[in-house]
Enzyme design. Structure first.
Site, PDB file in Angstrom:
ATOM      1  N   CYS A 295      25.491   0.820  20.481  1.00 49.95           N
ATOM      2  CA  CYS A 295      26.913   0.531  20.257  1.00 49.95           C
ATOM      3  C   CYS A 295      27.338   0.681  18.802  1.00 49.95           C
ATOM      4  O   CYS A 295      28.521   0.701  18.492  1.00 49.95           O
ATOM      5  CB  CYS A 295      27.272  -0.858  20.772  1.00 49.95           C
ATOM      6  SG  CYS A 295      26.644  -2.226  19.756  1.00 49.95           S
TER       7      CYS A 295
ATOM      8  N   ASN B 166      11.452   4.540  -2.154  1.00 48.12           N
ATOM      9  CA  ASN B 166      10.877   3.318  -1.596  1.00 48.12           C
ATOM     10  C   ASN B 166      11.895   2.512  -0.796  1.00 48.12           C
ATOM     11  O   ASN B 166      13.083   2.516  -1.107  1.00 48.12           O
ATOM     12  CB  ASN B 166      10.304   2.454  -2.720  1.00 48.12           C
ATOM     13  CG  ASN B 166       9.199   3.169  -3.474  1.00 48.12           C
ATOM     14  OD1 ASN B 166       8.583   4.101  -2.964  1.00 48.12           O
ATOM     15  ND2 ASN B 166       8.952   2.743  -4.694  1.00 48.12           N
TER      16      ASN B 166
ATOM     17  N   ASP C  30      11.150  -0.833  -0.228  1.00 49.01           N
ATOM     18  CA  ASP C  30      10.699  -2.206  -0.442  1.00 49.01           C
ATOM     19  C   ASP C  30      11.717  -3.084  -1.175  1.00 49.01           C
ATOM     20  O   ASP C  30      11.512  -4.279  -1.322  1.00 49.01           O
ATOM     21  CB  ASP C  30       9.366  -2.233  -1.191  1.00 49.01           C
ATOM     22  CG  ASP C  30       9.406  -1.420  -2.492  1.00 49.01           C
ATOM     23  OD1 ASP C  30      10.456  -1.413  -3.164  1.00 49.01           O
ATOM     24  OD2 ASP C  30       8.380  -0.790  -2.822  1.00 49.01           O
TER      25      ASP C  30
ATOM     26  N   PRO D 201       0.818  -1.207   0.000  1.00 53.83           N
ATOM     27  CA  PRO D 201       0.000   0.000   0.000  1.00 53.83           C
ATOM     28  C   PRO D 201       0.854   1.259   0.000  1.00 53.83           C
ATOM     29  O   PRO D 201       2.014   1.240   0.419  1.00 53.83           O
ATOM     30  CB  PRO D 201      -0.794  -0.116   1.317  1.00 53.83           C
ATOM     31  CG  PRO D 201       0.039  -1.008   2.182  1.00 53.83           C
ATOM     32  CD  PRO D 201       0.719  -1.964   1.254  1.00 53.83           C
ATOM     33  N   ASP D 202       0.278   2.352  -0.516  1.00 55.37           N
ATOM     34  CA  ASP D 202       1.005   3.609  -0.456  1.00 55.37           C
ATOM     35  C   ASP D 202       0.978   4.119   0.986  1.00 55.37           C
ATOM     36  O   ASP D 202       0.469   3.464   1.893  1.00 55.37           O
ATOM     37  CB  ASP D 202       0.432   4.642  -1.432  1.00 55.37           C
ATOM     38  CG  ASP D 202      -1.030   4.985  -1.130  1.00 55.37           C
ATOM     39  OD1 ASP D 202      -1.522   4.644  -0.029  1.00 55.37           O
ATOM     40  OD2 ASP D 202      -1.676   5.599  -1.989  1.00 55.37           O
ATOM     41  N   PHE D 203       1.517   5.303   1.206  1.00 58.70           N
ATOM     42  CA  PHE D 203       1.624   5.803   2.568  1.00 58.70           C
ATOM     43  C   PHE D 203       0.435   6.668   2.976  1.00 58.70           C
ATOM     44  O   PHE D 203      -0.093   6.522   4.066  1.00 58.70           O
ATOM     45  CB  PHE D 203       2.931   6.595   2.732  1.00 58.70           C
ATOM     46  CG  PHE D 203       4.139   5.711   2.833  1.00 58.70           C
ATOM     47  CD1 PHE D 203       4.651   5.339   4.054  1.00 58.70           C
ATOM     48  CD2 PHE D 203       4.750   5.221   1.696  1.00 58.70           C
ATOM     49  CE1 PHE D 203       5.754   4.517   4.158  1.00 58.70           C
ATOM     50  CE2 PHE D 203       5.855   4.395   1.776  1.00 58.70           C
ATOM     51  CZ  PHE D 203       6.361   4.037   3.009  1.00 58.70           C
ATOM     52  N   ARG D 204       0.012   7.558   2.095  1.00 63.67           N
ATOM     53  CA  ARG D 204      -0.939   8.586   2.494  1.00 63.67           C
ATOM     54  C   ARG D 204      -2.364   8.365   2.020  1.00 63.67           C
ATOM     55  O   ARG D 204      -3.245   9.140   2.325  1.00 63.67           O
ATOM     56  CB  ARG D 204      -0.438   9.955   2.006  1.00 63.67           C
ATOM     57  CG  ARG D 204       0.793  10.411   2.760  1.00 63.67           C
ATOM     58  CD  ARG D 204       1.386  11.690   2.199  1.00 63.67           C
ATOM     59  NE  ARG D 204       2.411  12.199   3.093  1.00 63.67           N
ATOM     60  CZ  ARG D 204       3.641  11.702   3.187  1.00 63.67           C
ATOM     61  NH1 ARG D 204       3.989  10.697   2.417  1.00 63.67           N
ATOM     62  NH2 ARG D 204       4.516  12.196   4.034  1.00 63.67           N
TER      63      ARG D 204
ATOM     64  N   CYS E 264      20.279  -5.974  19.959  1.00 63.19           N
ATOM     65  CA  CYS E 264      21.708  -6.237  19.795  1.00 63.19           C
ATOM     66  C   CYS E 264      22.204  -7.066  20.984  1.00 63.19           C
ATOM     67  O   CYS E 264      21.544  -7.140  22.028  1.00 63.19           O
ATOM     68  CB  CYS E 264      22.453  -4.907  19.713  1.00 63.19           C
ATOM     69  SG  CYS E 264      24.248  -5.037  19.524  1.00 63.19           S
TER      70      CYS E 264
ATOM     71  N   CYS F  88      24.348  -6.201  22.868  1.00 61.66           N
ATOM     72  CA  CYS F  88      24.579  -5.277  23.981  1.00 61.66           C
ATOM     73  C   CYS F  88      23.282  -4.955  24.722  1.00 61.66           C
ATOM     74  O   CYS F  88      23.298  -4.291  25.760  1.00 61.66           O
ATOM     75  CB  CYS F  88      25.240  -3.987  23.492  1.00 61.66           C
ATOM     76  SG  CYS F  88      24.128  -2.838  22.645  1.00 61.66           S
TER      77      CYS F  88
ATOM     78  N   HIS G  11      15.648   7.058   0.916  1.00 67.27           N
ATOM     79  CA  HIS G  11      15.033   6.889   2.229  1.00 67.27           C
ATOM     80  C   HIS G  11      15.550   5.651   2.952  1.00 67.27           C
ATOM     81  O   HIS G  11      14.933   5.158   3.887  1.00 67.27           O
ATOM     82  CB  HIS G  11      13.510   6.846   2.102  1.00 67.27           C
ATOM     83  CG  HIS G  11      12.924   8.168   1.729  1.00 67.27           C
ATOM     84  ND1 HIS G  11      11.663   8.325   1.186  1.00 67.27           N
ATOM     85  CD2 HIS G  11      13.450   9.430   1.800  1.00 67.27           C
ATOM     86  CE1 HIS G  11      11.437   9.602   0.948  1.00 67.27           C
ATOM     87  NE2 HIS G  11      12.504  10.285   1.305  1.00 67.27           N
TER      88      HIS G  11
ATOM     89  N   CYS H 231      22.985  -1.124  15.530  1.00 63.64           N
ATOM     90  CA  CYS H 231      22.552  -0.977  16.910  1.00 63.64           C
ATOM     91  C   CYS H 231      22.461   0.503  17.246  1.00 63.64           C
ATOM     92  O   CYS H 231      23.365   1.285  16.920  1.00 63.64           O
ATOM     93  CB  CYS H 231      23.532  -1.672  17.857  1.00 63.64           C
ATOM     94  SG  CYS H 231      23.149  -1.416  19.614  1.00 63.64           S
TER      95      CYS H 231
END
Length: 253
Positions: free
Chosen positions: A135, A107, A109, A32-35, A156, A158, A124, A132
């Site tokens: 660390c 994207n 994906d 699906p798209d975001f908006r 992680c 840590c 993006h 992490c």
């Protein structure tokens, strides 16, 4: 000569194409798209009662409540989406026609890589690596993919959270993208595909390239964008069907 024929002619003559892609190129793959009304922000926002929809990708919110992001990631990885016809066509522009200067995608994906693109910038970020948050230890996707598929918060050794190298709101975009935005390499065509051109600074890329090289720009997107007037050719239609019609004329794949 109709609009599609003109676009095909421009693509055919071009040898150094820059392409910007957004979520719209992947919706036919089941992502699906975001908006949109059925988009990621709406779905995850309601499920977790987020303070605002974009909190799923907000770095401060992630440090407080990382589960919504890992829940989103689970959906992406267990469904194993495959590249669309448009993804494959862009890969062919690089690998068969040798016309691609640079692919810049918004994207996360990884479908462009799966289709075969290598000359690209994921502005993006990517799941291919993770770090992490305390660390700084680096992880490769094959080291933590199983936990992503289970929707688990990744820890992680840590004890701190491991965050995939996705660019969240509040984080800097990759230097490779900023460098390309500031100084794009010689280009003779810009194509913008499947993006609403509302997220900065990615949306500024087509204009930046055109301003430097005074070249034609093509927009293929289902809906209009705030920058429509800057484009020479616009097709508001299904992206895969548009590329199939382009391929009927140029016969690249």
């Amino acid at each position: 000569m109709d609009k599609l024929e003109k676009i095909c002619s421009v693509i055919d003559k071009s040898q150094k194409i820059v392409i910007l892609t957004g979520a719209g190129i992947s919706t036919s793959c089941g992502i699906p798209d975001f908006r949109g009304p059925t988009g990621i922000y709406n779905y995850v926002g309601k499920k977790y009662n987020l303070p605002y929809p974009e909190a799923v990708f907000d770095i401060d919110y992630f440090y407080q409540k990382p589960q919504p992001f890992f829940d989103f990631s689970k959906e992406l990885f267990i469904n194993k989406p495959q590249p669309s016809f448009a993804h494959k066509y862009i890969a062919a522009l690089e690998n068969k026609a040798n016309k691609l200067n640079m692919l810049v995608t918004q994207n996360i994906d990884m479908l462009h890589e799966l289709a075969g693109n290598k000359k690209m910038i994921a502005c993006h970020g990517t799941y291919h690596t993770a770090h992490c948050t305390k660390c700084g230890k680096k992880y490769m996707l094959n080291q933590y993919e199983a936990k992503l598929k289970n929707g688990e918060i990744i820890n992680c050794e840590c004890g701190s959270i491991v965050k995939p190298d996705i660019v969240f709101f509040g984080e800097s975009l990759p230097a490779s993208f900023i460098d390309f935005l500031d100084n794009p390499t010689p280009t003779d065509l810009v194509m913008t595909i499947g993006t609403s051109l509302t997220v900065q600074p990615a949306c500024l890329l087509p204009i930046a390239v055109k301003r430097k090289y005074d070249i034609p720009m093509i927009l293929i997107n289902k809906d209009s964008t705030p920058y429509d007037k800057a484009f020479d050719y616009i097709i508001n239609d299904d992206i895969d069907e548009t590329f199939k019609r382009i391929n009927e004329q140029l016969k690249l794949i």
